[in-house]
Design a protein around this motif. Sequence first.
Motif, PDB file in Angstrom:
ATOM      1  N   LEU A 147       0.836  -1.204   0.000  1.00 53.71           N
ATOM      2  CA  LEU A 147       0.000   0.000   0.000  1.00 53.71           C
ATOM      3  C   LEU A 147       0.868   1.250   0.000  1.00 53.71           C
ATOM      4  O   LEU A 147       1.961   1.255   0.574  1.00 53.71           O
ATOM      5  CB  LEU A 147      -0.903   0.024   1.233  1.00 53.71           C
ATOM      6  CG  LEU A 147      -2.009  -1.032   1.326  1.00 53.71           C
ATOM      7  CD1 LEU A 147      -2.752  -0.879   2.648  1.00 53.71           C
ATOM      8  CD2 LEU A 147      -2.981  -0.904   0.156  1.00 53.71           C
ATOM      9  N   PRO A 148       0.401   2.336  -0.620  1.00 57.81           N
ATOM     10  CA  PRO A 148       1.136   3.608  -0.550  1.00 57.81           C
ATOM     11  C   PRO A 148       1.277   4.077   0.896  1.00 57.81           C
ATOM     12  O   PRO A 148       0.387   3.835   1.721  1.00 57.81           O
ATOM     13  CB  PRO A 148       0.257   4.565  -1.359  1.00 57.81           C
ATOM     14  CG  PRO A 148      -0.548   3.675  -2.253  1.00 57.81           C
ATOM     15  CD  PRO A 148      -0.800   2.425  -1.468  1.00 57.81           C
ATOM     16  N   LYS A 149       2.359   4.738   1.184  1.00 59.22           N
ATOM     17  CA  LYS A 149       2.615   5.182   2.564  1.00 59.22           C
ATOM     18  C   LYS A 149       1.582   6.194   3.049  1.00 59.22           C
ATOM     19  O   LYS A 149       1.326   6.305   4.249  1.00 59.22           O
ATOM     20  CB  LYS A 149       4.032   5.764   2.677  1.00 59.22           C
ATOM     21  CG  LYS A 149       5.130   4.725   2.536  1.00 59.22           C
ATOM     22  CD  LYS A 149       6.504   5.340   2.688  1.00 59.22           C
ATOM     23  CE  LYS A 149       7.599   4.274   2.718  1.00 59.22           C
ATOM     24  NZ  LYS A 149       7.609   3.417   1.531  1.00 59.22           N
ATOM     25  N   ASP A 150       0.986   6.949   2.128  1.00 59.07           N
ATOM     26  CA  ASP A 150      -0.010   7.947   2.526  1.00 59.07           C
ATOM     27  C   ASP A 150      -1.436   7.427   2.361  1.00 59.07           C
ATOM     28  O   ASP A 150      -2.387   8.216   2.327  1.00 59.07           O
ATOM     29  CB  ASP A 150       0.174   9.234   1.734  1.00 59.07           C
ATOM     30  CG  ASP A 150      -0.016   9.028   0.226  1.00 59.07           C
ATOM     31  OD1 ASP A 150      -0.030   7.865  -0.226  1.00 59.07           O
ATOM     32  OD2 ASP A 150      -0.146  10.041  -0.488  1.00 59.07           O
ATOM     33  N   PHE A 151      -1.605   6.118   2.285  1.00 55.11           N
ATOM     34  CA  PHE A 151      -2.932   5.531   2.062  1.00 55.11           C
ATOM     35  C   PHE A 151      -3.958   6.064   3.064  1.00 55.11           C
ATOM     36  O   PHE A 151      -5.078   6.421   2.693  1.00 55.11           O
ATOM     37  CB  PHE A 151      -2.854   4.006   2.163  1.00 55.11           C
ATOM     38  CG  PHE A 151      -4.179   3.307   2.018  1.00 55.11           C
ATOM     39  CD1 PHE A 151      -4.683   3.000   0.756  1.00 55.11           C
ATOM     40  CD2 PHE A 151      -4.943   2.955   3.130  1.00 55.11           C
ATOM     41  CE1 PHE A 151      -5.910   2.372   0.604  1.00 55.11           C
ATOM     42  CE2 PHE A 151      -6.166   2.321   2.990  1.00 55.11           C
ATOM     43  CZ  PHE A 151      -6.654   2.030   1.719  1.00 55.11           C
ATOM     44  N   ARG A 168      -8.760   6.918  -2.304  1.00 60.66           N
ATOM     45  CA  ARG A 168      -8.527   7.548  -3.599  1.00 60.66           C
ATOM     46  C   ARG A 168      -8.588   6.486  -4.686  1.00 60.66           C
ATOM     47  O   ARG A 168      -8.230   5.328  -4.445  1.00 60.66           O
ATOM     48  CB  ARG A 168      -7.146   8.230  -3.592  1.00 60.66           C
ATOM     49  CG  ARG A 168      -7.050   9.415  -4.510  1.00 60.66           C
ATOM     50  CD  ARG A 168      -5.814  10.215  -4.203  1.00 60.66           C
ATOM     51  NE  ARG A 168      -4.608   9.599  -4.773  1.00 60.66           N
ATOM     52  CZ  ARG A 168      -3.372  10.047  -4.543  1.00 60.66           C
ATOM     53  NH1 ARG A 168      -3.190  11.059  -3.718  1.00 60.66           N
ATOM     54  NH2 ARG A 168      -2.334   9.460  -5.102  1.00 60.66           N
ATOM     55  N   LYS A 169      -9.039   6.851  -5.879  1.00 59.16           N
ATOM     56  CA  LYS A 169      -9.361   5.863  -6.907  1.00 59.16           C
ATOM     57  C   LYS A 169      -8.227   4.880  -7.183  1.00 59.16           C
ATOM     58  O   LYS A 169      -8.449   3.663  -7.240  1.00 59.16           O
ATOM     59  CB  LYS A 169      -9.754   6.573  -8.210  1.00 59.16           C
ATOM     60  CG  LYS A 169     -11.003   7.424  -8.119  1.00 59.16           C
ATOM     61  CD  LYS A 169     -12.238   6.578  -7.769  1.00 59.16           C
ATOM     62  CE  LYS A 169     -13.499   7.433  -7.808  1.00 59.16           C
ATOM     63  NZ  LYS A 169     -14.715   6.647  -7.469  1.00 59.16           N
ATOM     64  N   GLU A 170      -7.007   5.380  -7.359  1.00 63.94           N
ATOM     65  CA  GLU A 170      -5.905   4.466  -7.659  1.00 63.94           C
ATOM     66  C   GLU A 170      -5.549   3.603  -6.460  1.00 63.94           C
ATOM     67  O   GLU A 170      -5.090   2.465  -6.600  1.00 63.94           O
ATOM     68  CB  GLU A 170      -4.673   5.216  -8.181  1.00 63.94           C
ATOM     69  CG  GLU A 170      -4.081   6.228  -7.233  1.00 63.94           C
ATOM     70  CD  GLU A 170      -4.624   7.630  -7.464  1.00 63.94           C
ATOM     71  OE1 GLU A 170      -3.856   8.584  -7.281  1.00 63.94           O
ATOM     72  OE2 GLU A 170      -5.822   7.763  -7.817  1.00 63.94           O
ATOM     73  N   TYR A 171      -5.823   4.134  -5.247  1.00 67.09           N
ATOM     74  CA  TYR A 171      -5.540   3.355  -4.040  1.00 67.09           C
ATOM     75  C   TYR A 171      -6.589   2.263  -3.845  1.00 67.09           C
ATOM     76  O   TYR A 171      -6.284   1.170  -3.366  1.00 67.09           O
ATOM     77  CB  TYR A 171      -5.483   4.267  -2.823  1.00 67.09           C
ATOM     78  CG  TYR A 171      -4.284   5.194  -2.799  1.00 67.09           C
ATOM     79  CD1 TYR A 171      -3.358   5.201  -3.844  1.00 67.09           C
ATOM     80  CD2 TYR A 171      -4.069   6.072  -1.739  1.00 67.09           C
ATOM     81  CE1 TYR A 171      -2.258   6.049  -3.826  1.00 67.09           C
ATOM     82  CE2 TYR A 171      -2.965   6.916  -1.707  1.00 67.09           C
ATOM     83  CZ  TYR A 171      -2.073   6.905  -2.754  1.00 67.09           C
ATOM     84  OH  TYR A 171      -0.983   7.741  -2.729  1.00 67.09           O
ATOM     85  N   ALA A 172      -7.833   2.580  -4.208  1.00 67.74           N
ATOM     86  CA  ALA A 172      -8.888   1.562  -4.147  1.00 67.74           C
ATOM     87  C   ALA A 172      -8.562   0.421  -5.103  1.00 67.74           C
ATOM     88  O   ALA A 172      -8.810  -0.751  -4.803  1.00 67.74           O
ATOM     89  CB  ALA A 172     -10.240   2.184  -4.507  1.00 67.74           C
ATOM     90  N   ASN A 221       8.367   1.380  -7.422  1.00 69.76           N
ATOM     91  CA  ASN A 221       9.158   1.649  -6.214  1.00 69.76           C
ATOM     92  C   ASN A 221       8.731   0.814  -5.018  1.00 69.76           C
ATOM     93  O   ASN A 221       9.239   0.995  -3.913  1.00 69.76           O
ATOM     94  CB  ASN A 221       9.035   3.133  -5.857  1.00 69.76           C
ATOM     95  CG  ASN A 221       9.579   4.036  -6.942  1.00 69.76           C
ATOM     96  OD1 ASN A 221      10.573   3.694  -7.586  1.00 69.76           O
ATOM     97  ND2 ASN A 221       8.938   5.177  -7.155  1.00 69.76           N
ATOM     98  N   CYS A 222       7.753  -0.072  -5.235  1.00 74.05           N
ATOM     99  CA  CYS A 222       7.199  -0.863  -4.136  1.00 74.05           C
ATOM    100  C   CYS A 222       8.123  -2.045  -3.820  1.00 74.05           C
ATOM    101  O   CYS A 222       8.512  -2.802  -4.696  1.00 74.05           O
ATOM    102  CB  CYS A 222       5.815  -1.375  -4.530  1.00 74.05           C
ATOM    103  SG  CYS A 222       4.911  -2.100  -3.170  1.00 74.05           S
TER     104      CYS A 222
END
Length: 223
Positions: A147-151, A168-172, A221-222
């Motif tokens: 998951l992104p760090k700012d999820f 956020r759409k890309e995070y969903a 970068n993950c």
Amino acid sequence: LLVSDLFKRQLNLILGDGAVKGPAHYQITNMRIKAQLIELDQHLASHNIKAVLIKGAIQLFEPLYPSIGMREMSDIDLLVIDHRFHSAAAELGYQPKSPTVKDKVDTQGDHLLEWGHSHLIPILRTNDIVTIEPHLLAVEPRYAHLLPKDFANEFIGLKSCQSLMQPRKEYALIVSLIHTLLHDRDSLEGALRLRGLIECERMYEQLTNESKNKLLTHFQNCH
């Protein structure tokens, strides 16, 4: 229609012909589930409590398919971001699905996850047709690094809702992709995985070019 038909036929092969209902049945069912969530949203709003829908439940308000009945809902996945959520849900009559099993709590009374889990014991009411699965994490801990760090800081509004939100759409999409590839890959002999991959593709098609680029950078970068 293709997704709905493939999923229905796959389930009928496993469970027997006629075991899976048609779109009209699921349309009525999903409208009831949506009404359940609208009631919850209004109650949470009266207490100024926010919560986040994840996975399929988002589609009840922002569908990926032409009809609300083309996507079966077996439960509601909800990310809890306010410790007052459970007391507010209890006011509406929600109780643990297994009365003899209780969530662990810390000395402050906040709920604790079992080791390796992402959600607490599902809750429900007598007349509701699905449970709510309260998540403290959007995915299992072993996949949290994806998951992104700012999820947790990137939740956005949900159509027609005051307190229920969505990532956020890309995070969903990232959450759905993790569940599709890592959680549901063997469920129903791959039927859930097939549905999940098609939905992820549809979610990706709805992203802006900027969001697509951010998604690509994230996965590059993950680690």
